[in-house]
Scaffold this motif. Sequence first.
Motif, mmCIF file in Angstrom:
data_model
loop_
_atom_site.group_PDB
_atom_site.id
_atom_site.type_symbol
_atom_site.label_atom_id
_atom_site.label_comp_id
_atom_site.label_asym_id
_atom_site.label_seq_id
_atom_site.Cartn_x
_atom_site.Cartn_y
_atom_site.Cartn_z
ATOM 1 N N ALA A 111 67.617 70.556 -1.873
ATOM 2 C CA ALA A 111 66.902 69.321 -2.162
ATOM 3 C C ALA A 111 66.639 69.220 -3.658
ATOM 4 C CB ALA A 111 65.589 69.284 -1.392
ATOM 5 N N ALA A 112 66.483 68.001 -4.121
ATOM 6 C CA ALA A 112 66.231 67.764 -5.540
ATOM 7 C C ALA A 112 64.943 66.975 -5.711
ATOM 8 C CB ALA A 112 67.398 67.004 -6.162
ATOM 9 N N ARG A 113 64.278 67.276 -6.770
ATOM 10 C CA ARG A 113 62.991 66.650 -7.066
ATOM 11 C C ARG A 113 63.046 66.118 -8.496
ATOM 12 N NH1 ARG A 113 57.520 66.682 -6.753
ATOM 13 N NH2 ARG A 113 56.410 67.624 -8.488
ATOM 14 N N THR A 114 62.497 64.944 -8.742
ATOM 15 C CA THR A 114 62.559 64.350 -10.079
ATOM 16 C C THR A 114 61.445 64.818 -10.991
ATOM 17 O OG1 THR A 114 61.352 62.411 -9.283
ATOM 18 C CG2 THR A 114 63.755 62.302 -9.245
ATOM 19 N N GLU A 115 60.379 65.368 -10.444
ATOM 20 C CA GLU A 115 59.289 65.863 -11.269
ATOM 21 C C GLU A 115 59.534 67.316 -11.642
ATOM 22 O OE1 GLU A 115 56.903 63.913 -12.359
ATOM 23 O OE2 GLU A 115 57.790 62.219 -11.288
ATOM 24 N N ILE A 116 58.825 67.810 -12.672
ATOM 25 C CA ILE A 116 59.175 69.095 -13.265
ATOM 26 C C ILE A 116 58.589 70.310 -12.554
ATOM 27 C CG2 ILE A 116 59.523 68.066 -15.534
ATOM 28 C CD1 ILE A 116 56.786 69.207 -16.320
ATOM 29 N N LEU A 117 57.612 70.123 -11.709
ATOM 30 C CA LEU A 117 57.000 71.280 -11.072
ATOM 31 C C LEU A 117 57.780 71.691 -9.831
ATOM 32 C CD1 LEU A 117 53.172 70.449 -11.275
ATOM 33 C CD2 LEU A 117 54.498 72.038 -12.691
ATOM 34 N N VAL A 118 57.905 72.988 -9.629
ATOM 35 C CA VAL A 118 58.530 73.500 -8.413
ATOM 36 C C VAL A 118 57.460 73.526 -7.327
ATOM 37 C CG1 VAL A 118 59.730 75.407 -7.319
ATOM 38 C CG2 VAL A 118 60.131 74.907 -9.738
ATOM 39 N N LEU A 119 57.617 72.677 -6.338
ATOM 40 C CA LEU A 119 56.645 72.586 -5.265
ATOM 41 C C LEU A 119 57.270 72.995 -3.944
ATOM 42 C CD1 LEU A 119 54.809 69.256 -6.155
ATOM 43 C CD2 LEU A 119 54.239 71.601 -6.812
ATOM 44 N N THR A 120 56.418 73.341 -2.992
ATOM 45 C CA THR A 120 56.912 73.846 -1.719
ATOM 46 C C THR A 120 56.909 72.814 -0.600
ATOM 47 O OG1 THR A 120 54.726 74.614 -1.083
ATOM 48 C CG2 THR A 120 56.092 76.144 -2.338
ATOM 49 N N ASN A 121 56.304 71.663 -0.837
ATOM 50 C CA ASN A 121 56.180 70.644 0.205
ATOM 51 C C ASN A 121 57.468 69.826 0.313
ATOM 52 O OD1 ASN A 121 55.462 68.344 1.765
ATOM 53 N ND2 ASN A 121 53.325 68.637 1.184
ATOM 54 N N THR A 122 57.961 69.654 1.516
ATOM 55 C CA THR A 122 59.192 68.882 1.701
ATOM 56 C C THR A 122 59.039 67.453 1.186
ATOM 57 O OG1 THR A 122 58.509 68.279 3.942
ATOM 58 C CG2 THR A 122 59.907 70.225 3.719
ATOM 59 N N ARG A 123 57.848 66.906 1.268
ATOM 60 C CA ARG A 123 57.649 65.515 0.865
ATOM 61 C C ARG A 123 57.723 65.333 -0.647
ATOM 62 N NH1 ARG A 123 52.205 64.359 4.129
ATOM 63 N NH2 ARG A 123 51.926 66.534 3.529
ATOM 64 N N ALA A 124 57.706 66.438 -1.390
ATOM 65 C CA ALA A 124 57.787 66.356 -2.850
ATOM 66 C C ALA A 124 59.218 66.182 -3.337
ATOM 67 C CB ALA A 124 57.183 67.600 -3.478
ATOM 68 N N TYR A 125 60.184 66.284 -2.446
ATOM 69 C CA TYR A 125 61.594 66.239 -2.829
ATOM 70 C C TYR A 125 62.195 64.894 -2.461
ATOM 71 C CZ TYR A 125 61.186 71.066 -4.089
ATOM 72 O OH TYR A 125 60.801 72.235 -4.715
ATOM 73 N N ASP A 126 62.999 64.371 -3.387
ATOM 74 C CA ASP A 126 63.491 63.007 -3.270
ATOM 75 C C ASP A 126 64.886 62.915 -2.649
ATOM 76 O OD1 ASP A 126 62.061 63.271 -6.304
ATOM 77 O OD2 ASP A 126 61.261 61.735 -4.946
ATOM 78 N N TYR A 127 65.681 63.937 -2.820
ATOM 79 C CA TYR A 127 67.069 63.912 -2.353
ATOM 80 C C TYR A 127 67.354 65.182 -1.549
ATOM 81 C CZ TYR A 127 67.194 60.583 -6.199
ATOM 82 O OH TYR A 127 66.920 59.539 -7.039
ATOM 83 N N TRP A 128 68.175 65.012 -0.513
ATOM 84 C CA TRP A 128 68.478 66.126 0.382
ATOM 85 C C TRP A 128 69.970 66.200 0.652
ATOM 86 C CZ3 TRP A 128 64.885 69.585 2.288
ATOM 87 C CH2 TRP A 128 63.551 69.276 2.000
ATOM 88 N N GLY A 129 70.463 67.440 0.760
ATOM 89 C CA GLY A 129 71.830 67.665 1.186
ATOM 90 C C GLY A 129 71.915 67.683 2.704
ATOM 91 N N GLN A 130 73.088 67.928 3.217
ATOM 92 C CA GLN A 130 73.327 67.795 4.652
ATOM 93 C C GLN A 130 72.988 69.046 5.447
ATOM 94 O OE1 GLN A 130 75.494 68.842 2.582
ATOM 95 N NE2 GLN A 130 76.961 70.179 3.608
ATOM 96 N N GLY A 131 72.788 70.166 4.804
ATOM 97 C CA GLY A 131 72.446 71.391 5.511
ATOM 98 C C GLY A 131 73.658 72.248 5.818
ATOM 99 N N THR A 132 73.436 73.555 5.813
ATOM 100 C CA THR A 132 74.486 74.502 6.167
ATOM 101 C C THR A 132 73.848 75.581 7.045
ATOM 102 O OG1 THR A 132 76.231 75.958 5.288
ATOM 103 C CG2 THR A 132 74.165 75.889 4.049
#
Length: 123
Positions: free
Chosen positions: A96-117
């Motif tokens: 997942a990718a996040r546009t803000e600079i802090l590394v956070l653990t909450n899924t809702r903090a991430y803006d983009y997601w890959g398909q999973g492996t």
Amino acid sequence: VQLQASGGGLVQAGGSLRLSCAASGRTFSSAVMGWFRQPPGKEREFVAGISWQSGSSLYADSVKGRFTISRDNAKNTVYLQMNSLKPEDTAVYYCAARTEILVLTNTRAYDYWGQGTLVTVSS
């Protein structure tokens, strides 16, 4: 931003795998990359995250000392090296990718997601 995760598979307990996540598109808009996982029947959980610029990283307690997150800025790719795998590491792994600079653990903090492996660790 488009994310493509790869590298999953079946491995015996104690073995290793390396996951890759290639980012494309508006990659300059992502500041942090994260790996999450969703075990069967459970909620998605944070595994590790890394800052594109500084390389600073954060790990879930359950993977500290076994997993290593890294990035290759030139390739817009983030990796998750997983060693000493356990059956409880079995899950679908997402980047997942996040546009803000802090590394956070909450899924809702991430803006983009890959398909999973899928990673399956046999005992």
